[in-house]
Scaffold this active site. Structure first.
Site, PDB file in Angstrom:
ATOM      1  N   ASP A 139       0.605  -1.627  -0.006  1.00  4.58           N
ATOM      2  CA  ASP A 139       0.010  -0.033  -0.303  1.00  4.58           C
ATOM      3  C   ASP A 139       0.978   1.801   0.203  1.00  4.58           C
ATOM      4  O   ASP A 139       1.242   2.445   0.845  1.00  4.58           O
ATOM      5  CB  ASP A 139      -0.591   0.169   1.379  1.00  4.58           C
ATOM      6  CG  ASP A 139      -1.870   1.134   1.428  1.00  4.58           C
ATOM      7  OD1 ASP A 139      -2.453   1.367  -0.076  1.00  4.58           O
ATOM      8  OD2 ASP A 139      -2.847   1.193   2.171  1.00  4.58           O
ATOM      9  N   CYS A 246     -14.422   2.965   9.542  1.00  5.49           N
ATOM     10  CA  CYS A 246     -16.078   2.929   9.517  1.00  5.49           C
ATOM     11  C   CYS A 246     -15.434   1.228   8.689  1.00  5.49           C
ATOM     12  O   CYS A 246     -15.286   1.050   7.939  1.00  5.49           O
ATOM     13  CB  CYS A 246     -16.819   3.338   8.715  1.00  5.49           C
ATOM     14  SG  CYS A 246     -18.635   2.744   8.667  1.00  5.49           S
ATOM     15  N   CYS A 253     -20.679  -8.101   5.548  1.00  5.36           N
ATOM     16  CA  CYS A 253     -20.073  -9.430   4.560  1.00  5.36           C
ATOM     17  C   CYS A 253     -20.865 -11.029   5.285  1.00  5.36           C
ATOM     18  O   CYS A 253     -20.442 -11.219   6.208  1.00  5.36           O
ATOM     19  CB  CYS A 253     -18.857  -9.414   4.194  1.00  5.36           C
ATOM     20  SG  CYS A 253     -18.806  -9.944   2.614  1.00  5.36           S
TER      21      CYS A 253
END
Length: 381
Positions: A139, A246, A253
């Site tokens: 990332d 959040c 899911c």
């Protein structure tokens, strides 16, 4: 049989074993040219302005759709995952309005640092074992981790745009190793979302204009982390007590219920960051903020943005006793904090008390953005 193929297969099996030993829960391999289509969708995302103020995403977008633009010599991309699934429902804290909800991924040490160490250890092993060149990414560069992870078979990008795994649900940190070694490829995963759209329906700010499309400008993670200015008034009440990120779309899911417990080296949360009290957080100065969030990703947004978030949560707490904390911050050095304090007080105080406070405070306020908060609060009274 070709001896090189036997060697490559043996190396691939050894790589999986070594990755597991180092602390990764899954490891797969894909071709560097496997995500050409992802670049098209990414450009559409940028053209709609969905990335908000994240200008770094828009810089050289063509580099993201093909790893070979980062390193022409790459022949294989190894995608790795670390499970960070919570041991309890991360949405339960949303009912505890006087406490702050910090996203699961940010409750422990910064995953960038933790995973990069593991990536480097695995890369060193691969370089020594296969006499090859390696580069690691977590990332921190123009690498499209999620499309590459799907191409490698780690999971698929769900309707919430995050990776979903049949083994670990929506809770995987991703890292990548580029190598010039030619390794056997894994099969790409396919979409298993079906007709489910639970992740879209639960979003408090309607950040998904359509399945598989995110408008970051409406996303609470963006608003509380990437956004440097005041949080737009239209989203403040919807944010509730979420003070950093959040988890709603991840936590809901259905694939999470099939998730494995994960590796014993799973990143652990800090107890003090599971459900911190808003009153205590509101009192943090720069030094105590840095101390509390040492080695945490929260530290990167700085004390002022964090206190801004805490004040939004205080305004949503329905607890008038927290007005004292907000009032103390009307004299804070940061206009960002002062403006959020005005809004919090407008939500907690009775109209008469708020107007009395304004009458003795507004005249001494020199910052235009804070003055605008006072004006807006009066109009909504």
């Amino acid at each position: 049989m070709d001896q090189s193929k036997i060697d490559a297969k043996a190396l691939r099996e050894a790589l999986t074993h070594q990755a597991r030993a180092i602390g990764f829960d899954c490891a797969r391999v894909t071709d560097p040219g496997a995500i050409a289509q992802a670049g098209k969708y990414f450009l559409e995302f940028l053209q709609t302005g969905g990335h908000g103020d994240m200008d770094w995403l828009a810089a050289n977008p063509e580099r993201r759709s093909d790893p070979r633009t980062l390193w022409p010599g790459v022949r294989s991309v190894i995608m790795l995952g670390v499970n960070y699934g919570p041991d309890e429902d991360p949405l339960e804290i949303l009912q505890q309005r006087t406490r702050g909800a910090i996203s699961v991924y940010a409750q422990g040490d910064d995953y960038h640092d933790v995973i990069k160490k593991r990536l480097k250890a695995l890369a060193r092993w691969l370089a020594a074992t296969a006499s090859c060149e390696v580069k690691v990414f977590v990332d921190t560069a123009a690498v499209m981790e999620k499309p590459l992870a799907q191409a490698a078979g780690l999971g698929w990008q769900g309707k919430h745009t995050n990776l979903v795994s049949r083994e670990f649900g929506s809770w995987l940190f991703l890292g990548a190793i580029f190598t010039d070694a030619d390794l056997p490829r894994d099969e790409a995963d396919v979409d298993h979302c079906g007709s489910c759209q639970a992740c879209l329906d639960i979003c408090p700010t309607s950040a998904f204009p359509a399945p598989y499309k995110l408008d970051a400008r409406r996303c609470i993670s963006y608003l509380t982390i990437e956004n440097k200015g005041p949080i737009p008034r239209e989203f403040r009440q919807a944010i509730g007590n979420r003070i950093y990120g959040c988890d709603d779309c991840l936590a809901v899911c259905p694939w999470n219920k099939f998730a494995k417990a994960g590796h014993e080296a799973k990143l652990s949360p800090r107890q003090e960051l599971r459900a911190p009290g808003l009153a205590e957080l509101a009192r943090l100065d720069d030094a105590t903020f840095r101390k509390l969030f040492a080695k945490s990703p929260v530290k990167r947004i700085g004390r002022d943005r964090f206190i801004r978030n805490v004040l939004i949560a205080i305004g949503n707490s329905n607890d008038p006793s927290l007005a004292t904390e907000a009032e103390c911050l009307l004299a804070d050095a940061s206009p960002l904090v002062r403006g959020a304090a005005v809004w919090a007080l407008s939500q907690l105080l009775e109209r008469a008390a708020f107007k009395t406070l304004a009458s003795r405070t507004v005249a001494s306020e020199s910052d235009t953005t804070v003055q605008m908060e006072w004006d807006a609060a009066h109009l909504s009274a």
